[in-house]
Write a protein that holds these residues in place. Structure first.
Motif: not given
Length: 453
Positions: A74, A78, A80, A82-84, A86-87, A99, A316, A321
């Motif tokens: 990361t 990234s 996908d 991991t971004d999910q 985070a959100e 953040h 990440g 995740a």
């Protein structure tokens, strides 16, 4: 001493006389050893198992992710999933925490928080370059990496390493059991807050952040803070322009009866650390979550070199995740969180007979975090001589009865998975009660005879 040869060197374990306990499989709240013995997982595999072992939803999420990608960096890219995550974390954490910086374990999340706080003060719009210190509570524990150990204040964990550590500004031990003689339980929160304010009056110009475990200091022996203290410390941080870092590695993800312990007192820290229960105990993952005003101090042109100078190879990780998202979904689609208070009350009621035991000083904690402090004398609250190994012997006796628990010196810890049933809590409580009654009278009697001779 001739020590046996062990290829696997275990943490916090004296290997010279270690007899391996090897787990072959697990399901729900139960572990199965290689010789077929079933053990109730009474400390949630070191406080991190939430929904039980081999939960089908989490198993499926990890298996599905494994078909796509197991790991990518990361640093500059990234995944996908991991971004999910985070959100999702930005959505479920208190207030405007939004953040998310990922790392591998709780200690690493605290290391990241310290460096984040330090760098924030160096490069915010109106820099405060003298803010380079941290205020930590007495008997603090924030992990075993060097910076985290520097914050720590537990003799057995930290004293040995003093020559390689930095010195924090040391606050009080805000214990609700061992109060100063002149302080009542009603005045305890104000008393400790006043001590902390005195330190801030002296040092606020050099303090970057207060770092604390909210509500319960786990490794210190389940030290339970007076109600209201966390909110008072948040207010003091605002008044003296100091960041608040809350270490929720142990107390987060439902352990205290709310998803995050800070929610009990409607507190939003500037930085929140999480680990352990983040992936429901499946895979190593931690996160350090900052509010916008902290994050924005790191935004600039690349040439200004203001990016966060910190990173982890496995931060990440996509498999972790996926497990974390599945676990959070279980919190949102089942009533597991809503059941914690009732289960906590049930477990404490089952342990209530211990309150009359002459060598039980205190039964404390929040939610499904329980500490039973064994003492030599109730009137003086004098501890047993550490060489008697009372806590270890009680946990050894519990193991014989089919329960796996670990002590914190002479504090017996019960921290079962949140999914434990009443019958499983009965089994846990009975084993603890029986083990204490079996071990302590014999040890007290033996100690008395030895002193008489």
């Amino acid at each position: 001493m001739n020590s046996p040869s062990h290829a696997h060197w275990h943490g916090f374990t004296q290997m010279a006389d270690f007899e391996p306990l090897v787990i072959e499989s697990a399901e729900g709240c139960w572990l199965t050893t290689t010789d077929g013995k079933r053990l109730f997982d009474g400390v949630s595999s070191l406080w991190c198992n939430v929904h039980g072992h081999r939960h089908p939803k989490i198993d499926a999420a990890v298996a599905d992710q494994l078909k796509r990608v197991a790991h990518i960096t990361t640093l500059g890219m990234s995944a996908d999933v991991t971004d999910q995550l985070a959100e999702k974390l930005a959505e479920i954490t208190p207030g405007e925490l939004s953040h998310i910086f990922f790392s591998s374990d709780g200690s690493s999340s605290v290391e990241a928080a310290m460096k984040m706080a330090f760098q924030y003060w160096q490069q915010k719009t109106n820099p405060c370059p003298n803010k380079t210190k941290f205020l930590a509570l007495g008997s603090a524990y924030h992990g075993d990496t060097t910076g985290s150990v520097s914050l720590g204040g537990i003799k057995y964990f930290h004293q040995l390493f003093a020559p390689i550590l930095f010195e924090p500004v040391r606050g009080p031990i805000p214990c609700s059991y061992r109060l100063p003689d002149s302080v009542s339980s009603e005045d305890a929160a104000n008393h400790y807050a006043t001590e902390i304010e005195s330190l801030l009056q002296q040092h606020h110009g050099s303090i970057a952040a207060i770092v604390m475990e909210p509500l319960v200091q786990g490794a210190a022996g389940m030290i339970t803070h007076p109600v209201g203290l966390l909110k008072m410390i948040r207010d003091l941080c605002d008044r003296y322009d100091v960041l608040l870092i809350c270490d929720e590695v142990a107390v987060g993800f439902g352990r205290t009866g709310k998803l995050f312990a800070c929610e009990h007192e409607s507190v939003v820290p500037d930085i929140l650390c999480m680990g352990k229960g983040l992936t429901a105990g499946y895979l190593p993952m931690a996160a350090t979550i900052a509010r916008p005003h902290v994050y924005e101090a790191f935004l600039a042109d690349i040439a200004d070199s203001k990016q966060f100078f910190h990173g982890h190879t496995f931060g990440g990780n996509p498999l972790a995740a996926a497990a974390a998202i599945a676990s959070i979904d279980l919190f949102e689609t089942t009533d597991i969180l809503q059941q914690v208070d009732a289960k906590a009350t049930y477990l404490r009621d089952r342990l209530r007979p211990l309150a009359d035991h002459p060598n039980v000083g205190d039964i404390r904690g929040r939610g499904l975090m329980v500490g039973i402090e064994m003492i030599a004398d109730q009137s003086t609250r004098e501890p047993f001589d550490s060489s008697m190994l009372i806590g270890k012997k009680i946990c050894d006796a519990a193991l014989d009865q089919g329960v796996w628990i670990r002590p914190l010196t002479d504090v017996i810890v019960a921290m079962p998975p949140l999914c434990s049933t009443e019958s499983e809590l009965d089994f846990l409580a009975d084993a603890i009660i029986d083990s204490i009654e079996q071990v302590v009278p014999n040890e007290v009697c033996s100690s008395t005879l030895a002193n008489q001779s």
